[in-house]
Design a protein around this motif. Sequence first.
Motif, PDB file in Angstrom:
ATOM      1  N   THR A  73      -5.864 -13.030   8.182  1.00 53.98           N
ATOM      2  CA  THR A  73      -5.839 -12.585   6.784  1.00 53.98           C
ATOM      3  C   THR A  73      -7.178 -12.874   6.103  1.00 53.98           C
ATOM      4  O   THR A  73      -7.617 -12.101   5.260  1.00 53.98           O
ATOM      5  N   PHE A 102     -10.086 -12.795   7.601  1.00 55.09           N
ATOM      6  CA  PHE A 102     -10.983 -11.740   8.071  1.00 55.09           C
ATOM      7  C   PHE A 102     -10.747 -10.453   7.278  1.00 55.09           C
ATOM      8  O   PHE A 102     -11.692  -9.831   6.782  1.00 55.09           O
ATOM      9  N   LEU A 103      -9.486 -10.065   7.135  1.00 53.45           N
ATOM     10  CA  LEU A 103      -9.176  -8.815   6.425  1.00 53.45           C
ATOM     11  C   LEU A 103      -9.620  -8.897   4.962  1.00 53.45           C
ATOM     12  O   LEU A 103     -10.121  -7.922   4.400  1.00 53.45           O
ATOM     13  N   THR A 104      -9.448 -10.077   4.370  1.00 56.34           N
ATOM     14  CA  THR A 104      -9.826 -10.224   2.966  1.00 56.34           C
ATOM     15  C   THR A 104     -11.331 -10.138   2.780  1.00 56.34           C
ATOM     16  O   THR A 104     -11.824  -9.369   1.955  1.00 56.34           O
ATOM     17  N   ILE A 105     -12.061 -10.920   3.568  1.00 54.94           N
ATOM     18  CA  ILE A 105     -13.513 -10.948   3.395  1.00 54.94           C
ATOM     19  C   ILE A 105     -14.138  -9.632   3.844  1.00 54.94           C
ATOM     20  O   ILE A 105     -15.030  -9.097   3.205  1.00 54.94           O
ATOM     21  N   PHE A 106     -13.611  -9.111   4.937  1.00 51.89           N
ATOM     22  CA  PHE A 106     -14.293  -7.988   5.549  1.00 51.89           C
ATOM     23  C   PHE A 106     -13.877  -6.639   4.971  1.00 51.89           C
ATOM     24  O   PHE A 106     -14.671  -5.708   4.921  1.00 51.89           O
ATOM     25  N   LEU A 107     -12.622  -6.507   4.531  1.00 46.32           N
ATOM     26  CA  LEU A 107     -12.168  -5.205   4.030  1.00 46.32           C
ATOM     27  C   LEU A 107     -11.883  -5.214   2.534  1.00 46.32           C
ATOM     28  O   LEU A 107     -12.267  -4.291   1.818  1.00 46.32           O
ATOM     29  N   ALA A 108     -11.198  -6.252   2.044  1.00 48.78           N
ATOM     30  CA  ALA A 108     -10.819  -6.238   0.630  1.00 48.78           C
ATOM     31  C   ALA A 108     -12.025  -6.515  -0.269  1.00 48.78           C
ATOM     32  O   ALA A 108     -12.166  -5.910  -1.331  1.00 48.78           O
ATOM     33  N   PHE A 156     -11.892  -9.309  16.970  1.00 51.27           N
ATOM     34  CA  PHE A 156     -11.185  -9.420  15.693  1.00 51.27           C
ATOM     35  C   PHE A 156     -10.013  -8.439  15.619  1.00 51.27           C
ATOM     36  O   PHE A 156      -8.993  -8.741  15.005  1.00 51.27           O
ATOM     37  N   VAL A 185      -6.237  -9.500  14.673  1.00 52.86           N
ATOM     38  CA  VAL A 185      -5.516  -8.909  13.537  1.00 52.86           C
ATOM     39  C   VAL A 185      -4.277  -8.150  14.008  1.00 52.86           C
ATOM     40  O   VAL A 185      -3.196  -8.287  13.436  1.00 52.86           O
ATOM     41  N   PHE A 233       4.951 -12.444   7.415  1.00 46.55           N
ATOM     42  CA  PHE A 233       4.491 -13.286   6.310  1.00 46.55           C
ATOM     43  C   PHE A 233       4.355 -12.419   5.067  1.00 46.55           C
ATOM     44  O   PHE A 233       4.255 -11.186   5.174  1.00 46.55           O
ATOM     45  N   PHE A 271      -1.649  -5.994   4.055  1.00 47.40           N
ATOM     46  CA  PHE A 271      -2.758  -6.213   4.985  1.00 47.40           C
ATOM     47  C   PHE A 271      -2.789  -5.105   6.033  1.00 47.40           C
ATOM     48  O   PHE A 271      -3.851  -4.641   6.444  1.00 47.40           O
ATOM     49  N   LEU A 290      -4.312  -2.144   4.595  1.00 49.73           N
ATOM     50  CA  LEU A 290      -5.740  -2.382   4.357  1.00 49.73           C
ATOM     51  C   LEU A 290      -6.590  -2.046   5.594  1.00 49.73           C
ATOM     52  O   LEU A 290      -7.754  -1.671   5.478  1.00 49.73           O
ATOM     53  N   LEU A 347      -8.493   1.108   5.572  1.00 45.82           N
ATOM     54  CA  LEU A 347      -9.484   1.333   4.512  1.00 45.82           C
ATOM     55  C   LEU A 347     -10.783   1.970   5.018  1.00 45.82           C
ATOM     56  O   LEU A 347     -11.263   2.934   4.421  1.00 45.82           O
ATOM     57  N   TYR A 350     -23.996  -8.228   0.876  1.00 48.54           N
ATOM     58  CA  TYR A 350     -24.809  -8.959   1.847  1.00 48.54           C
ATOM     59  C   TYR A 350     -26.310  -8.925   1.569  1.00 48.54           C
ATOM     60  O   TYR A 350     -27.086  -9.511   2.310  1.00 48.54           O
ATOM     61  N   LEU A 357     -22.254 -12.582  -0.998  1.00 51.11           N
ATOM     62  CA  LEU A 357     -22.249 -13.408   0.206  1.00 51.11           C
ATOM     63  C   LEU A 357     -23.666 -13.615   0.738  1.00 51.11           C
ATOM     64  O   LEU A 357     -23.979 -14.662   1.293  1.00 51.11           O
ATOM     65  N   PHE A 374     -17.567  -2.512  10.496  1.00 49.15           N
ATOM     66  CA  PHE A 374     -16.684  -2.049   9.424  1.00 49.15           C
ATOM     67  C   PHE A 374     -16.065  -0.697   9.763  1.00 49.15           C
ATOM     68  O   PHE A 374     -14.852  -0.521   9.684  1.00 49.15           O
ATOM     69  N   PHE A 407     -13.621  -0.794  13.009  1.00 49.03           N
ATOM     70  CA  PHE A 407     -12.522  -1.754  13.067  1.00 49.03           C
ATOM     71  C   PHE A 407     -11.120  -1.141  13.199  1.00 49.03           C
ATOM     72  O   PHE A 407     -10.342  -1.554  14.066  1.00 49.03           O
TER      73      PHE A 407
END
Lengths: 285, 274
Positions: free
Chosen positions: A24, A26-32, B73, B77, B86, B92, B95, B98, B115, B121, B145, B148
């Motif tokens: 989660t 990873f998904l948050t930082i990378f996509l959201a 990854f 996931v 959960f 998620f 997402l 996306l 970035y 970041l 990106f 994925f």
Amino acid sequence: MSGPRRQPHWSRRIGHLLLMLAATAFLTIFLALPLAVVFVEAFRRGLHAYLSAIGQHEALMAIRLTLLVAAISVPLNVVFGVAAAWAIARFEFRGKALLGAFIDLPFSVSPVISGLVYVLLFGAQGWFGHWLELHDVKIIFAVPGLVLATIFITLPFVARELIPLMQSQGSDEEEAARVLGAGGWQMFFRVTLPNIRWALLYGVLLCNARAMGEFGAVSVVSGHIRGLTTTMPLEVEMLYNEYDYVGAFAVATLLALLALATLAIKALLEWRYGDEIAAHAPGGH
Amino acid sequence: MRRRILPGFGLSLGYALTYLGLIVLLPLVALAWKASGIGVAGMLHLLSSPRTLAALKLSFGGAILAAIINVCFGLLVAWVLVRYRFPGRRLFDALVDLPFALPTAVAGIALTALYAPNGWLGHWLMQRGIQIAYAPAGVILAMVFVGFPFVVRTLQPVLESLDRDVEEAAESLGASHAQTFFRVILPMLAPTLLTGFALALARAVGEYGSVIFIAGNIPMRSEIAPLLIVEKLEEFDYAGAAALGTVMLIASFALLILIAVLQRWSNRWAEQLQ
């Protein structure tokens, strides 16, 4: 399901928790986060700056052009998709697999190449360039070029959605309609179309999202003439390169909202009509 | 004989072929024809130029690296989304798509805003001496990106159909958690992981929109091959652009064939598992 499972050991539970957190995070930082940054940057100078950026003449022209390009290319690819799916899913002929491969081809070609090929055909030095110039027809650096490049890029979406579905549905109902005396078009509109409607809508949804959001292919054929040949993604690029970040991100929010709406409708269609979209196992109809 | 009951074969096939011929085949023939104009010597000269080589190396090398990262990854996931329940799991899961839906130019400027050295970041990473934007790392990040979802969406149905009895058998025979994963689960997933890898790779090799903003496009360093094609077009070097385009197209064809073979293998494998 197999028999009763033993209660996981506490160390294993922690392992599960860590995996869940890692995924989660990873998904948050990378996509959201990239999605969030679009909206934050767009509203950096407040609502007023945002609204005035969206209301710019060039931005409005870009929105109009994007809608126009999608309104031409999506219906054309729908007709193609239905025709190709009908031929492939209902008849046996030589070279069928090859035809399927060619339909998928635009997905695996770099968007830049999808634009380049039309420049080589219709550009000033292209095959038809001279003839077009003589007859005063503009394709490259004009709207027809944008439409062609978009059609190329989005060509597979509808066909790809329909072919496996129609193959798995089989043709029993259509044959029955024919035997009972239905004409060709009658059979199509009364039997075929109702059977594929949700998958068709699904294909149109994806096709439209890509048509409105395409960047690479249209960028090559556009010529970037402000207000005339810049679609929304190209407008985003131009504003960004002029360091008008609020403007670039403001137009980008509209595209991001389009993406979110697409994902929401897609999830809804999958949840509500999943059986009628995905191809089921043969005989499972 | 049965087929003939259904109408419209000639019309639908004829229309599909004509449309495909005009929209896809004719333009590709024009590309190959234009590329052949510079001849073998010209092609070799173009391909041996350091700038072209560097761009091809970054496009293909970066895409391979990005696809490897995506396999790792993506497996994590997909595993968590399929196996665990959960709060927010559906969100998620949605997402994941996306990068499919978000226009590449938007992804490009968003990743750059995050970035860039002064970004959310990037600022923090810069203090630790890590530069992502305007460097090859940025190119790879954008490629990760866009590629994925391919790995996750390829893996999910296979993970769902994976028979848990095999795992439980391994564990009841005394295999540790890690042993079960590496010796039992991973080999079963291998063809699917490879398919996802190839799909992510194919997408990343040709990617343009999301890469060019974050790349900084420094020749010999962070310039991708598709951008070089655009630059050649802007200099009206149509033959050069066509030649480079043809090289990339041939690579795409090779990948397409590889993906078809892998998918067939993966499907056969999945049937055997059931």
